[in-house]
Design a protein around this motif. Sequence first.
Motif, PDB file in Angstrom:
ATOM      1  N   LYS A 191     -23.056   7.561 -21.482  1.00 27.02           N
ATOM      2  CA  LYS A 191     -24.062   8.619 -21.578  1.00 27.02           C
ATOM      3  C   LYS A 191     -25.443   8.024 -21.806  1.00 27.02           C
ATOM      4  O   LYS A 191     -26.430   8.439 -21.185  1.00 27.02           O
ATOM      5  CB  LYS A 191     -23.694   9.562 -22.712  1.00 27.02           C
ATOM      6  CG  LYS A 191     -24.689  10.684 -22.950  1.00 27.02           C
ATOM      7  CD  LYS A 191     -24.256  11.551 -24.114  1.00 27.02           C
ATOM      8  CE  LYS A 191     -25.298  12.640 -24.406  1.00 27.02           C
ATOM      9  NZ  LYS A 191     -24.878  13.479 -25.565  1.00 27.02           N
ATOM     10  N   ALA A 192     -25.519   7.032 -22.683  1.00 28.29           N
ATOM     11  CA  ALA A 192     -26.808   6.410 -22.969  1.00 28.29           C
ATOM     12  C   ALA A 192     -27.377   5.738 -21.728  1.00 28.29           C
ATOM     13  O   ALA A 192     -28.593   5.807 -21.471  1.00 28.29           O
ATOM     14  CB  ALA A 192     -26.656   5.390 -24.099  1.00 28.29           C
ATOM     15  N   GLY A 193     -26.526   5.079 -20.941  1.00 28.94           N
ATOM     16  CA  GLY A 193     -26.986   4.437 -19.724  1.00 28.94           C
ATOM     17  C   GLY A 193     -27.577   5.426 -18.740  1.00 28.94           C
ATOM     18  O   GLY A 193     -28.626   5.175 -18.125  1.00 28.94           O
ATOM     19  N   ARG A 194     -26.929   6.580 -18.592  1.00 26.29           N
ATOM     20  CA  ARG A 194     -27.454   7.609 -17.687  1.00 26.29           C
ATOM     21  C   ARG A 194     -28.773   8.172 -18.200  1.00 26.29           C
ATOM     22  O   ARG A 194     -29.652   8.552 -17.416  1.00 26.29           O
ATOM     23  CB  ARG A 194     -26.418   8.712 -17.503  1.00 26.29           C
ATOM     24  CG  ARG A 194     -25.197   8.270 -16.703  1.00 26.29           C
ATOM     25  CD  ARG A 194     -24.335   9.452 -16.300  1.00 26.29           C
ATOM     26  NE  ARG A 194     -23.670  10.043 -17.464  1.00 26.29           N
ATOM     27  CZ  ARG A 194     -22.485   9.662 -17.924  1.00 26.29           C
ATOM     28  NH1 ARG A 194     -21.843   8.669 -17.324  1.00 26.29           N
ATOM     29  NH2 ARG A 194     -21.932  10.248 -18.960  1.00 26.29           N
ATOM     30  N   MET A 195     -28.930   8.214 -19.528  1.00 27.25           N
ATOM     31  CA  MET A 195     -30.189   8.715 -20.083  1.00 27.25           C
ATOM     32  C   MET A 195     -31.341   7.755 -19.798  1.00 27.25           C
ATOM     33  O   MET A 195     -32.481   8.188 -19.623  1.00 27.25           O
ATOM     34  CB  MET A 195     -30.040   8.946 -21.589  1.00 27.25           C
ATOM     35  CG  MET A 195     -29.217  10.171 -21.933  1.00 27.25           C
ATOM     36  SD  MET A 195     -29.183  10.513 -23.705  1.00 27.25           S
ATOM     37  CE  MET A 195     -28.254  12.056 -23.719  1.00 27.25           C
ATOM     38  N   PHE A 196     -31.044   6.449 -19.763  1.00 27.14           N
ATOM     39  CA  PHE A 196     -32.076   5.485 -19.367  1.00 27.14           C
ATOM     40  C   PHE A 196     -32.581   5.813 -17.969  1.00 27.14           C
ATOM     41  O   PHE A 196     -33.802   5.845 -17.725  1.00 27.14           O
ATOM     42  CB  PHE A 196     -31.514   4.068 -19.399  1.00 27.14           C
ATOM     43  CG  PHE A 196     -31.586   3.390 -20.735  1.00 27.14           C
ATOM     44  CD1 PHE A 196     -32.802   2.945 -21.231  1.00 27.14           C
ATOM     45  CD2 PHE A 196     -30.453   3.192 -21.496  1.00 27.14           C
ATOM     46  CE1 PHE A 196     -32.882   2.316 -22.456  1.00 27.14           C
ATOM     47  CE2 PHE A 196     -30.519   2.567 -22.725  1.00 27.14           C
ATOM     48  CZ  PHE A 196     -31.733   2.129 -23.210  1.00 27.14           C
ATOM     49  N   TYR A 197     -31.647   6.036 -17.042  1.00 31.49           N
ATOM     50  CA  TYR A 197     -32.034   6.344 -15.667  1.00 31.49           C
ATOM     51  C   TYR A 197     -32.778   7.674 -15.571  1.00 31.49           C
ATOM     52  O   TYR A 197     -33.769   7.795 -14.837  1.00 31.49           O
ATOM     53  CB  TYR A 197     -30.797   6.373 -14.767  1.00 31.49           C
ATOM     54  CG  TYR A 197     -30.388   5.007 -14.265  1.00 31.49           C
ATOM     55  CD1 TYR A 197     -31.165   4.318 -13.339  1.00 31.49           C
ATOM     56  CD2 TYR A 197     -29.216   4.401 -14.714  1.00 31.49           C
ATOM     57  CE1 TYR A 197     -30.800   3.065 -12.880  1.00 31.49           C
ATOM     58  CE2 TYR A 197     -28.834   3.142 -14.257  1.00 31.49           C
ATOM     59  CZ  TYR A 197     -29.630   2.487 -13.347  1.00 31.49           C
ATOM     60  OH  TYR A 197     -29.265   1.246 -12.893  1.00 31.49           O
ATOM     61  N   MET A 198     -32.310   8.687 -16.302  1.00 31.97           N
ATOM     62  CA  MET A 198     -32.985   9.980 -16.252  1.00 31.97           C
ATOM     63  C   MET A 198     -34.396   9.896 -16.820  1.00 31.97           C
ATOM     64  O   MET A 198     -35.321  10.558 -16.330  1.00 31.97           O
ATOM     65  CB  MET A 198     -32.166  11.025 -17.020  1.00 31.97           C
ATOM     66  CG  MET A 198     -30.916  11.484 -16.281  1.00 31.97           C
ATOM     67  SD  MET A 198     -30.048  12.839 -17.099  1.00 31.97           S
ATOM     68  CE  MET A 198     -29.149  11.942 -18.355  1.00 31.97           C
TER      69      MET A 198
END
Length: 319
Positions: A191-198
């Motif tokens: 989830k944290a990784g996807r938040m970086f991209y978002m």
Amino acid sequence: MKFLYKYGTIVAIVAVTAFFSATLDSFLTYANFSDILRSISIVTLVAVGMTFSFIVDGFDLSVGSTASLATIASASALVLHRQELLVALLVPLLLGVLVGLCNAFLTIQLRLPDLLATLAVMYIVNGIQLTYTKGFSIYNDMPLPEGGVAPGKFIPSFLFIGQGELFGIPFSVLLMLIVVVCAHLFLTYTKAGRMFYMTGENREAARLTGIPVNRYRAYAYMISGAFAALGGIVLASRIGTGQVSAGAPLLMDAVAAAFIGFSVFGAGKPNVIGTLLGAMFIGVLLNGLTMMNVPYYAQDIVKGAILIFALALSHIVKK
């Protein structure tokens, strides 16, 4: 054009490897490829950290100076202060995180442009390590200004990081692969990784959906600083000295590797697998050019041309 965008890096790696193997007798040897992989490992570690700053739509120009600072810090801990392995690793890493925090403060709190803020930090960090060393390298049995020689030395456990092998594979290469795999899994499946991209794709939309945008931007710069410091540690252990400004050339290589990685497999965005392949391409190319006696100053022309081509190709495909 789309095929070239998706698979051009892999085709280029295969093409330059085949060319240098056919023209240079000593290119396709274990010793040479071991040297290539060792140099690639340092660039990749720095470039992975820079990839995190790219993901959040930032740009960290201070990674080269941070790597130099880490090189000096680890050498100073071992040679000048007779510390053990743990201190020689923790101090440079903490310094790298501190540099990342400075970048985050300037870009997030003071709202300075990323390029200008990290450029200023690059000069400051470079000045700090030059002031501390007075422009001299740190090495075993170096003479001290007050007389005598340095009390410590580079211990074997530290040198193993950059010079040792495990199961016939350079330890620094294993470290690089572990870092790349862990970073890829983190960015892709958490989830944290996807938040970086978002955060990087649309900062305002991410903020409106409840993502702490500024916190993730700060995390990205801290990670970038930590990986730059890790690259500096590996560099110091490989050469066995703390050379001033030794990490400066890593900046351009890391930027080129990360930008080339944008296009690998048509990702169209920063990703660590692409960064690894970009570093491999640059490493193989520069090694072959060196073996062909191409002057080091001319190699910068090649790296600049590669970076222009990668950026132009990405722009054309997006357009």
